[in-house]
Write an enzyme that holds these catalytic residues in place. Sequence first.
Site, short mmCIF file in Angstrom:
data_model
loop_
_atom_site.label_atom_id
_atom_site.label_comp_id
_atom_site.label_asym_id
_atom_site.label_seq_id
_atom_site.Cartn_x
_atom_site.Cartn_y
_atom_site.Cartn_z
N SER A 65 -23.96 -32.91 36.56
CA SER A 65 -23.82 -33.75 37.13
C SER A 65 -23.01 -33.59 37.98
CB SER A 65 -22.15 -34.69 36.37
OG SER A 65 -22.73 -36.23 36.61
N ASP A 277 -26.28 -39.75 40.86
CA ASP A 277 -25.31 -38.57 41.21
C ASP A 277 -26.11 -37.67 40.71
OD1 ASP A 277 -25.56 -38.68 38.27
OD2 ASP A 277 -23.96 -38.12 37.67
N ALA A 372 -15.94 -47.38 37.35
CA ALA A 372 -15.93 -47.98 39.09
C ALA A 372 -17.02 -47.67 39.90
CB ALA A 372 -14.82 -48.21 38.65
N PRO A 500 -4.72 -36.91 33.19
CA PRO A 500 -5.20 -35.58 33.00
C PRO A 500 -6.94 -35.96 33.65
CG PRO A 500 -4.26 -35.99 31.58
CD PRO A 500 -4.32 -37.49 32.17
N SER A 501 -7.57 -35.17 34.75
CA SER A 501 -9.13 -35.17 34.76
C SER A 501 -9.57 -34.66 33.17
CB SER A 501 -9.68 -34.56 35.47
OG SER A 501 -10.68 -34.47 35.33
N GLY A 502 -10.24 -35.49 32.57
CA GLY A 502 -11.18 -35.09 31.01
C GLY A 502 -12.67 -33.73 31.51
N THR A 503 -12.88 -33.84 33.11
CA THR A 503 -13.53 -32.83 33.93
C THR A 503 -12.38 -31.89 34.47
OG1 THR A 503 -14.25 -34.24 34.46
CG2 THR A 503 -15.45 -34.87 33.25
N ARG A 508 -5.90 -36.72 38.26
CA ARG A 508 -6.23 -38.17 39.32
C ARG A 508 -5.61 -39.17 39.45
NH1 ARG A 508 -11.16 -36.65 39.93
NH2 ARG A 508 -12.62 -36.00 38.57
P1 NG1 Z 1 -12.45 -36.93 34.22
O1 NG1 Z 1 -12.73 -36.22 35.04
O2 NG1 Z 1 -12.17 -37.29 33.13
O3 NG1 Z 1 -11.87 -38.61 35.44
C1 NG1 Z 1 -14.92 -38.49 35.47
C2 NG1 Z 1 -14.99 -39.86 35.82
C3 NG1 Z 1 -15.39 -40.34 34.52
C4 NG1 Z 1 -17.20 -40.43 33.80
C5 NG1 Z 1 -16.47 -38.31 33.29
C6 NG1 Z 1 -18.05 -37.79 33.00
C7 NG1 Z 1 -13.88 -41.25 37.13
C8 NG1 Z 1 -12.37 -41.38 37.56
N1 NG1 Z 1 -14.34 -40.67 35.84
O4 NG1 Z 1 -14.18 -38.47 34.27
O5 NG1 Z 1 -15.40 -41.81 34.47
O6 NG1 Z 1 -17.72 -40.41 34.32
O7 NG1 Z 1 -16.56 -37.65 34.56
O8 NG1 Z 1 -19.03 -37.49 33.76
O9 NG1 Z 1 -14.45 -41.51 37.63
ZN ZN Z 2 -23.88 -37.58 35.95
#
Ligand code: NG1
Ligand code: ZN
Length: 531
Positions: A65, A277, A372, A500-503, A508
């Site tokens: 992505s 994106d 958002a 915590p970010s999932g990616t 954050r």
């Molecule tokens: P994480 O990294 O968990 O914040 C981000 C985006 C999500 C979603 C995922 C998958 C933000 C704040 N977070 O997740 O909305 O799109 O990536 O692509 O934009």
């Molecule tokens: Zn994407």
Amino acid sequence: MAHFEEVSNQSSRHPKPAGLVLQYGTAGFRTNAKQLDHIMFRMGLLATLRSKKTKATIGVMITASHNPEEDNGVKLIDPMGEMVTQTWEGYATQLANAEQQDLLTVLKDIIDKEAINVSQEAHVFLGKDTRSSSASLSQTVLDGVSALGGHCKDYGLVTTPQLHYMVCCQNTQGKYGDATLEGYYSKLCQAFIQLTKNASNRTDDQKHLSVDGANGIGALKVREMERHLKRELKISLFNDGTEGKLNHQCGADFVKVQQKPPTGVKINPGERCCSFDGDADRIVYYYTDSEGQFHLLDGDKIATLISTFLKELLIQAGLDLKIAVVQTAYANGSSTHYLEDTMKVIVRCTKTGVKHLHHAAQEFDIGVYFEANGHGTVLFSKAAEEKIQQLAENPNISDGKKRVALLLQNTINVINQTIGDAISDMLLIEAILAIKGMTVQQWDAIYADLPNRQLKVRVSDRRVIDTTDAERRAVSPPGMQETIDSLVKKYRQARSFVRPSGTEDVVRVYAEAETQESADALAHEVSLTVY
Ligand code: NG1
Ligand code: ZN
């Protein structure tokens, strides 16, 4: 069993680096592409098992992505085009982390737990983005599928939402559309052209849109689609991948987080622009005014535009259907107020990640969901689609109502309901603006965003932060939420949270407040409490 011997042989060509642990997160596996070969082989295996279990076609998409070009990732797509279920996300993590000698045991364990008939036929659809690592990684997925005797259709370069669409078309025997790129373009573009027939006297300026393709797959696909648009939309394409680097200083994530225009796009004052994106499942709009000031129209503004349009149509059609907007904690506070207080639509807040929004949206007749950051779509329940169809086919209704019913039907057809889709969302937004005769400035003026700031904080272990209330409050580490609360109290119209970010390996921080200075200061102060 013959298959297991083959799995064993093939897996030695795609060995797992000992000790490497990865998790199937919000968007599947995502990390530096060099660490992903064994993951791809194993996801080929898992997709094949999932297909045997569901007796349906399963999708495997290779993309990271909006992440940098050096990264890559993979996610599985379930039969109706939705994200794979949570239990199977767990299997994905187990399979990914099994050391080489334990792979067959873990595989057999999944087969037993799910009572899978291994001799059942299996079908997998495969797609990839334009990253340089994607080609060889997709070959590895093929190895995984064939090791378990599955059949794989390789769509090659496609956007993430295109692959979701193909999987859904295939498993609904074409009821959703043809599982081909031609089928996708013609369904969406025909609906778009029908919709724009309801717009009177569109000028060339109104038909024109600048698109930032993030130097990724979306750019290629916009080019492919153009001839289907029959000049009803004239696209100037920038960042088409011929020169710039994927997602670098451009694309929807860059524009949203940096709150500034991408490089590589010629922006004339007042003109509509949008950014995709890296895998074209997100879109944001923007323009600069005559003073050079940048204005962003993000997922919240998109959700507002779409839900307003749909609500007006439902009233005109006299249809009693329940419409809701689903958001996350990142939704701008002004959008939530506007939707609830002025528009009087139901608003739900879920955890980050489209699968959560998608599920919440399924609970309504019409569920509009957007993060958002511009990732979102609209879901219509079967009952809602039927009511709209009955109205369109009713010979006793007025011409006005008939027109509205057809508008609703074409709106359904321009939307990719399987997942957020930049191309489909773009066509829908363009159609709505055309029909309402609305400029981007008028759209922007529906409500004023609260100034906001997003920051990333690198920590040694982001998992120490645990949240509740759709991620809006932290329950651990102890005391952190109280500190955030006291910081928020210092500012007017303020709100802030951390998660915590999932990616990515980051925490954050989000803050909004009455002024940009306050939002920046609050975000900074909160980021200092994260350790
Ligand atoms: P994480 O990294 O968990 O914040 C981000 C985006 C999500 C979603 C995922 C998958 C933000 C704040 N977070 O997740 O909305 O799109 O990536 O692509 O934009
Ligand atoms: Zn994407």
